[in-house]
Write an enzyme that holds these catalytic residues in place. Structure first.
Site, PDB file in Angstrom:
ATOM      1  CG  HIS A   1      37.703  39.965  52.227  1.00 17.32           C
ATOM      2  ND1 HIS A   1      38.049  39.974  53.560  1.00 17.32           N
ATOM      3  CD2 HIS A   1      38.200  41.116  51.712  1.00 17.32           C
ATOM      4  CE1 HIS A   1      38.731  41.067  53.840  1.00 17.32           C
ATOM      5  NE2 HIS A   1      38.834  41.783  52.729  1.00 17.32           N
TER       6      HIS A   1
ATOM      7  CE  LYS B   1      44.295  48.210  55.722  1.00 17.32           C
ATOM      8  NZ  LYS B   1      43.425  47.336  54.899  1.00 17.32           N
TER       9      LYS B   1
ATOM     10  NE  ARG C   1      34.924  48.106  51.834  1.00 17.43           N
ATOM     11  CZ  ARG C   1      35.834  48.075  52.803  1.00 17.43           C
ATOM     12  NH1 ARG C   1      35.589  47.407  53.906  1.00 17.43           N
ATOM     13  NH2 ARG C   1      36.959  48.732  52.679  1.00 17.43           N
TER      14      ARG C   1
ATOM     15  CB  SER D   1      39.653  43.162  57.800  1.00 21.71           C
ATOM     16  OG  SER D   1      39.399  42.256  56.764  1.00 21.71           O
TER      17      SER D   1
HETATM   18  O1  PNS Z   1      43.324  44.569  52.207  1.00 24.50           O
HETATM   19  P1  PNS Z   1      44.252  45.753  51.997  1.00 24.50           P
HETATM   20  O2  PNS Z   1      45.067  46.007  53.245  1.00 24.50           O
HETATM   21  O3  PNS Z   1      43.530  46.968  51.539  1.00 24.50           O
HETATM   22  O4  PNS Z   1      45.266  45.309  50.842  1.00 24.50           O
HETATM   23  C1  PNS Z   1      46.229  46.220  50.364  1.00 24.50           C
HETATM   24  C2  PNS Z   1      47.261  45.512  49.490  1.00 24.50           C
HETATM   25  C3  PNS Z   1      47.965  44.422  50.276  1.00 24.50           C
HETATM   26  C4  PNS Z   1      46.564  44.886  48.295  1.00 24.50           C
HETATM   27  C5  PNS Z   1      48.260  46.593  49.049  1.00 24.50           C
HETATM   28  O5  PNS Z   1      48.904  47.106  50.167  1.00 24.50           O
HETATM   29  C6  PNS Z   1      49.288  46.095  48.030  1.00 24.50           C
HETATM   30  O6  PNS Z   1      48.979  46.019  46.857  1.00 24.50           O
HETATM   31  N1  PNS Z   1      50.512  45.733  48.488  1.00 24.50           N
HETATM   32  C7  PNS Z   1      51.543  45.214  47.601  1.00 24.50           C
HETATM   33  C8  PNS Z   1      52.761  46.108  47.537  1.00 24.50           C
HETATM   34  C9  PNS Z   1      52.976  46.679  46.149  1.00 24.50           C
HETATM   35  O7  PNS Z   1      53.097  45.984  45.165  1.00 24.50           O
HETATM   36  N2  PNS Z   1      53.017  48.052  46.060  1.00 24.50           N
HETATM   37  C10 PNS Z   1      53.272  48.795  44.848  1.00 24.50           C
HETATM   38  C11 PNS Z   1      52.102  48.996  43.926  1.00 24.50           C
HETATM   39  S1  PNS Z   1      50.631  49.653  44.615  1.00 24.50           S
END
Ligand code: PNS
Length: 162
Positions: A18, A42, A95, A132
């Protein structure tokens, strides 16, 4: 006009992968918001406030620029935060092909929702295996996570019950 990007994620906890992406993003944009978002898919280890605090300390310890802002968001869509702070770009670290498959639908939906573009960024291959979830698992089983996370995170997770 200031170029503002958002680097969203669970950051549970922040890893060296990150940090690498955050540093690269800061080199490209005038302002970078590192945004901690709850991912309902998660099981969380750390509360959001602790993830924000560890991110802030890790960014300061790494000497990254003060154009990086750490925040959290629980008020709705990710793109709502982008619109609120004037960000037109999301940055995601990629990745592997697995990440591309996971991120592509979200990138298209976010663009359809609000015209927010997503840039996929390739981190240092040295961190390609770091996630993570792997860190959480190694920490929970008493292993050494220091090769994968900023020092503040290793210190915190070694002290805190996991
Ligand atoms: O580190 P992660 O868990 O892969 O992050 C995922 C994250 C938090 C970026 C993703 O779940 C997200 O974009 N959540 C926001 C909710 C949202 O706006 N959803 C609609 C469009 S995708």
């Amino acid at each position: 006009m200031r170029r503002i990007a958002v680097v969203p994620g669970s950051f549970d906890p922040v890893t060296l992968g990150h940090l690498d992406v955050i540093e690269r993003a800061a080199g490209l944009f005038d302002e970078v918001h590192v945004l901690v978002v709850h991912n309902p898919g998660k099981t969380a280890l750390l509360p959001i406030s602790q993830r924000v605090s560890l991110l802030q300390r890790a960014i300061a310890d790494a000497g990254l620029p003060d154009t990086i802002i750490v925040a959290s968001w629980s008020m709705g869509l990710l793109v709502d935060y982008c619109l609120e702070v004037g960000a037109s770009v999301l940055i995601k670290g990629i990745r592997s092909q697995v990440d591309v498959a996971y991120e592509t639908p979200m990138a298209i939906v976010n663009r359809n929702l609000a015209g927010v573009e997503t840039i996929f960024m390739l981190p240092d291959p040295a961190n390609a295996h770091v996630s993570s979830s792997l860190v959480r698992q190694v920490a929970a089983l008493g292993g050494d996570i220091s090769p994968y996370v900023p020092r503040v995170v290793a210190q915190y997770l070694q002290k805190a019950p996991v």
